[in-house]
Design an enzyme around this catalytic site. Sequence first.
Site, PDB file in Angstrom:
ATOM      1  N   PHE A 202       7.728  -9.351  -2.435  1.00 58.38           N
ATOM      2  CA  PHE A 202       8.075  -7.970  -2.097  1.00 58.38           C
ATOM      3  C   PHE A 202       7.954  -7.133  -3.359  1.00 58.38           C
ATOM      4  CE2 PHE A 202      11.256  -4.539  -1.656  1.00 58.38           C
ATOM      5  CZ  PHE A 202      10.765  -3.928  -0.511  1.00 58.38           C
ATOM      6  N   GLU A 287      -3.960  -5.188   3.560  1.00 51.25           N
ATOM      7  CA  GLU A 287      -4.667  -5.394   4.830  1.00 51.25           C
ATOM      8  C   GLU A 287      -5.852  -4.454   4.943  1.00 51.25           C
ATOM      9  OE1 GLU A 287      -2.914  -4.344   8.538  1.00 51.25           O
ATOM     10  OE2 GLU A 287      -2.152  -2.425   7.834  1.00 51.25           O
ATOM     11  N   ARG A 291     -10.875   0.518  11.797  1.00 49.86           N
ATOM     12  CA  ARG A 291     -10.958   1.663  12.723  1.00 49.86           C
ATOM     13  C   ARG A 291     -10.758   2.935  11.917  1.00 49.86           C
ATOM     14  NH1 ARG A 291      -5.720   3.085  12.125  1.00 49.86           N
ATOM     15  NH2 ARG A 291      -4.217   1.396  11.982  1.00 49.86           N
TER      16      ARG A 291
END
Length: 451
Positions: A202, A287, A291
């Site tokens: 994290f 990531e 799109r």
Amino acid sequence: MFKKILIANRAEIALRVIRACREMGIRSVAIHSTADNNSMHVRLADESICVGPPSSRESYLNMPAIVSAATIVGADAIHPGVGFLSENAEFAHMVEDHHFVFIGPSPEHTSMMGDKITAKNAVKRFGIPVVPGTEAPVTSDEEAQAFCHTTGFPILIKAAGGGGGKGMQIVHDPAHLKEALLVARNEAKANFGNDQVFIEKFLVNPRHIEIQVLADNYGNAVHLGERDCSVQRRHQKVWEEAPSPVLDDKARSDLGELVIKAVKGLGYRGVGTFEFLYENGQFYFIEMNTRLQVEHPVTELVTGIDLVREQILVASGEKLRFTQKDIKFKGHAIECRINAEDPETFFPSPGKITAYHPPGGPNVRIDSHLYNGYTVPPHYDSLVSKLVVFGDTRDQAIQRVNRALKEYVISGISTNIPLHQRLCANPVMASGDYHIHWLEQWLAQTADEQN
Ligand code: ADP
């Protein structure tokens, strides 16, 4: 070139695609649920067709109904917009099996990037730095403990198939690891139908910086610079801008080149976004979105490139019309996501719009499906408008956002416009010096001060 595109989406993003189609001389077809009979995307499209009842599962996510609709209207391509089925490889396959063009990447790339673990492993091969994490799904508590032992706490448990900022668990100490894993798996299964989870370090104070790419079917690819989306609440973006206040030209072109190497190496086509966290001068890939992004307008304003038009052109088999050196960045753009929600509690606020007046003037763009008398249905995402401005400098862009927000009238429902106004007046925002957890920390602090 396509003659007719069916848009498998709703609201502002469907409108965005309709606008591109109209400028390109392509007929557009809106799909809609029974709750959206009066939606602006239905009114502005050349044709419309109802695909089901209000629930998204039975309408905007109903693959057989959408493909049947495309057959009935005689479309030759389907644009999935953002959200809904835009990153669903099964849908892309179904579209292609029925001989329509899917305006997006190949289903193989969609599924590769739809799983965050395979995505990280895929881009690592091209030298892209990723957030330290497990390289496979975590199947036992022992594996999780071993990873955390070497990396140290805090850690983040994520769903491999996750999205929309949902289903992440932060763990600060070993005592809570086991329970958090259980919760994360259950949430992943319930939300994404896939209980695979993995663990990442994290990062405590990173920025969110993402690179926009565009590639054709012939191995040509360019990057269109970055967007800084560090102002977030619950892992969801609230305010996005280009360029990032913290990147210089060299950092931008170095990262852009690296990303383009991966795009070419993977044979990716269409538009896409590589998302990174950026901390202490280091980038960490988290990531790839395969799109269009909600925040694509800020890139359009600083590059002068119409991303939806280019996306449609490459999907129709055209070659990219420019190379990297043709892409020039100019000025500064900011997008505020205007949501139908209470600005204090963030509860959704659907309902009837009793008065509507969007701002105008120089360099102000509104992407919205709202109109006077429209009823915002309770069934869908709360995003109702994107206020996007362009300025010569970041300071000018912030002043313009502030001015435009003051003009914006949306009555009858609550929106987060007051939150954006508070952001414009905040010296931390003006300084550009913040990270992805800053907004929540600031909101918590001001709430405490009021109590
Ligand atoms: P989603 O697909 O649900 O949007 P992402 O992996 O893109 O999930 O992450 C969404 C947001 O969550 C990021 O923009 C960032 O704010 C936060 N986040 C993701 N990974 C980390 C991490 N390793 N450390 C800190 N924050 C993270």
